[in-house]
Design a protein around this motif. Structure first.
Motif, PDB file in Angstrom:
ATOM      1  N   GLN A  27       0.826  -1.206   0.000  1.00  0.00           N
ATOM      2  CA  GLN A  27       0.000   0.000   0.000  1.00  0.00           C
ATOM      3  C   GLN A  27       0.862   1.258   0.000  1.00  0.00           C
ATOM      4  O   GLN A  27       0.511   2.267  -0.625  1.00  0.00           O
ATOM      5  CB  GLN A  27      -0.945   0.002   1.205  1.00  0.00           C
ATOM      6  CG  GLN A  27      -1.981   1.113   1.164  1.00  0.00           C
ATOM      7  CD  GLN A  27      -2.874   1.040  -0.058  1.00  0.00           C
ATOM      8  OE1 GLN A  27      -3.429  -0.019  -0.370  1.00  0.00           O
ATOM      9  NE2 GLN A  27      -3.028   2.161  -0.769  1.00  0.00           N
ATOM     10  N   ALA A  28       2.003   1.181   0.694  1.00  0.00           N
ATOM     11  CA  ALA A  28       2.918   2.326   0.712  1.00  0.00           C
ATOM     12  C   ALA A  28       3.448   2.610  -0.689  1.00  0.00           C
ATOM     13  O   ALA A  28       3.590   3.773  -1.097  1.00  0.00           O
ATOM     14  CB  ALA A  28       4.075   2.056   1.672  1.00  0.00           C
ATOM     15  N   LEU A  29       3.724   1.547  -1.437  1.00  0.00           N
ATOM     16  CA  LEU A  29       4.172   1.721  -2.823  1.00  0.00           C
ATOM     17  C   LEU A  29       3.048   2.308  -3.682  1.00  0.00           C
ATOM     18  O   LEU A  29       3.294   3.168  -4.537  1.00  0.00           O
ATOM     19  CB  LEU A  29       4.633   0.386  -3.404  1.00  0.00           C
ATOM     20  CG  LEU A  29       5.921  -0.210  -2.822  1.00  0.00           C
ATOM     21  CD1 LEU A  29       6.188  -1.587  -3.414  1.00  0.00           C
ATOM     22  CD2 LEU A  29       7.110   0.708  -3.074  1.00  0.00           C
ATOM     23  N   ILE A  30       1.824   1.837  -3.458  1.00  0.00           N
ATOM     24  CA  ILE A  30       0.677   2.364  -4.200  1.00  0.00           C
ATOM     25  C   ILE A  30       0.495   3.848  -3.912  1.00  0.00           C
ATOM     26  O   ILE A  30       0.284   4.658  -4.817  1.00  0.00           O
ATOM     27  CB  ILE A  30      -0.604   1.583  -3.845  1.00  0.00           C
ATOM     28  CG1 ILE A  30      -0.516   0.147  -4.385  1.00  0.00           C
ATOM     29  CG2 ILE A  30      -1.842   2.282  -4.408  1.00  0.00           C
ATOM     30  CD1 ILE A  30      -1.661  -0.739  -3.943  1.00  0.00           C
ATOM     31  N   ASP A  31       0.599   4.220  -2.629  1.00  0.00           N
ATOM     32  CA  ASP A  31       0.445   5.625  -2.245  1.00  0.00           C
ATOM     33  C   ASP A  31       1.519   6.497  -2.890  1.00  0.00           C
ATOM     34  O   ASP A  31       1.295   7.679  -3.154  1.00  0.00           O
ATOM     35  CB  ASP A  31       0.513   5.761  -0.724  1.00  0.00           C
ATOM     36  CG  ASP A  31      -0.690   5.115  -0.027  1.00  0.00           C
ATOM     37  OD1 ASP A  31      -1.713   4.894  -0.707  1.00  0.00           O
ATOM     38  OD2 ASP A  31      -0.582   4.819   1.179  1.00  0.00           O
ATOM     39  N   ALA A  32       2.695   5.884  -3.151  1.00  0.00           N
ATOM     40  CA  ALA A  32       3.792   6.624  -3.787  1.00  0.00           C
ATOM     41  C   ALA A  32       3.696   6.594  -5.306  1.00  0.00           C
ATOM     42  O   ALA A  32       4.526   7.169  -6.001  1.00  0.00           O
ATOM     43  CB  ALA A  32       5.135   6.046  -3.341  1.00  0.00           C
TER      44      ALA A  32
END
Length: 466
Positions: A27-32
């Protein structure tokens, strides 16, 4: 027995914690915005937990952002059946890619009702899709009635080489023609008018967004420092792929800012008092929820061009050739094939029996090269006022030979200048061993510059008979 149950419970908790951590990392990668990076993590997690609706939703979003629509549909459908209400938003986004606005509206309304029951507010994703629905509905009310007479699928990496433009339109060039030290977007295209007196392209601004910049030719094959064309043209996103009409006022370009349907859209702006005015999205069928860019109109052949990845062919783009019109005519909103025309699902529906498309094809066949084949080889100023940018512009064969020598020498001098700058930087950093190489290049530079002058004089003498 109790001990075994305890161990099983601990193992289950450990697995849950590990999967939760993996989902959080994805999810952190998606948010980035790193959807490609998050995808393999989520695929591995989905294989372990096939009934996890949160994983299915996140994976669906990754597929959606990468244009893998069929896979996104599968994952969003799974997520919806497993209680992930926001999956309806993903399915609405997919419906909008096919211009199914009624279906998207129903899905978003169902999602909103669920939120109200649970006293929650819409997500950013939902706001994004809702805004896209509004823009598509608005554009469907003014779909331009154009005639697309041909289309070709070409490699995405060098698609601009397949545009066939009259020399009067200027040229489309790769970034490699830029002078040493000039920054540019990756990718971008360098537009030059017929006069070769300036260049326009996209370069990163202070915030990392792409903005359109231009540079003016100076004497001696030098170029002025690039200056921004207009920071407002990106509308909060990236501005790229410029094409300036022969009037020097009308500029077509692409941006993926807040008024785009998704990815790049084509915009138009005009200059007034040396400033470009607020841009306007040119609408459908040119633009779509995919990437659309590099619109060019050739007033000599009567053919317009633009490129799109709406057909989702891997590593390829579709180039459309159309008949430009001075007066915009829109498709009747009650016409049954409105959406088909807007999507360009078939170019045949746009064509007219009254237009002689063979005449346009004949005009294109008479152009000796593509827009890229006319790229600048040099900028050589002749005493008679001509600016030579290609060897074949010279009439005298000996002058052409001398110019080729001049171009080779200039290329070597530029390469040495770039290497010298690198070596000096290394020397300042304490790498003293490069001093010998620095001296060698500096000693060679004087002789090379003298040779360049002699080659330039030879070009002029042979061409003008002096």
């Amino acid at each position: 027995m109790k001990k075994n149950l305890l161990i099983a419970a601990l193992l289950f908790s450990a697995v849950q914690a590990m999967s939760g951590q993996t989902l959080a990392e994805a999810q952190a990668l998606i948010d980035a915005g790193d959807y490609k990076g998050a995808t393999p993590m989520l695929e591995a997690l989905a294989a372990k937990e096939p009934k996890n609706g949160k994983v299915s939703f996140s994976l669906g979003e990754c597929y959606l952002r990468q244009g893998r629509d069929s896979l996104a549909t599968v994952e969003f459908t799974k997520a919806k059946t497993r209680g992930q209400h926001e999956a309806s938003v993903g399915l609405a986004a997919l419906a909008l890619k096919e211009y199914k606005t009624d279906e998207a509206q129903e899905l978003l309304e169902a999602y909103t009702k669920t939120l109200k029951r649970n006293r929650k507010t819409p997500s950013e994703f939902a706001d994004e899709v809702s805004g896209l629905l509004d823009r598509i509905n608005s554009m469907l009310m003014r779909v331009e009635q154009i005639e697309v007479f041909d289309s070709i699928n070409v490699p995405a990496a060098d698609f601009f080489k397949h545009y066939r433009l009259s020399p009067e339109c200027g040229s489309l060039n790769p970034a490699s023609i830029l002078p040493i030290g000039f920054a540019c977007g990756k990718p971008t295209i360098i537009y030059e008018p017929e006069s070769r007196s300036e260049m326009m392209w996209a370069a990163p601004d202070a915030d990392g967004h792409l903005e359109l910049v231009r540079s003016v030719a100076l004497f001696g094959d030098e170029w002025d420092r690039p200056t921004a064309v207009g920071s407002h043209l990106g509308e909060g996103g990236d501005a790229n792929y410029p094409f300036l009409m022969s009037d020097g006022i009308t500029l077509y370009y692409a941006n993926n800012g807040e008024n785009s349907l998704g990815g790049y859209d084509i915009f138009i702006t005009r200059s007034s008092d040396n400033e470009f005015l607020q841009p306007q999205n040119i609408g459908m069928p040119y633009n779509s929820p995919y990437n659309d860019y590099m619109l060019a109109i050739d007033e000599n052949t009567g053919v317009g061009w633009w490129a799109s990845d709406r057909n989702q062919i891997p590593d390829s783009l579709t180039i459309y050739m159309f008949v430009p019109s001075e007066v915009r005519r829109n498709v009747d909103v009650n016409q049954p094939d409105l959406r088909e025309r807007a999507r360009l699902s078939s170019i045949a529906v746009t064509q007219s029996k009254e237009t002689d498309y063979n005449k346009l094809r004949t005009a294109l066949s008479r152009i000796k090269g593509s827009a890229a084949s006319l790229a600048r080889q040099c900028t050589f100023y002749m005493p008679d006022g001509r600016v030579i940018t290609r060897v074949e512009q010279l009439k005298n064969q000996d002058a052409r030979t001398a110019l080729r020598q001049y171009i080779d020498l200039k290329s070597g001098i530029d390469a040495d200048a770039e290497e010298l700058a690198r070596l000096r930087k290394a020397y300042e950093a304490g790498e003293t061993s490069v001093k010998i190489d620095i001296i060698a290049i500096e000693n060679r530079a004087t002789g090379d510059r003298e040779a360049l002058k002699r080659a330039a004089n030879e070009v002029i003498a042979c061409e003008l008979g002096k």
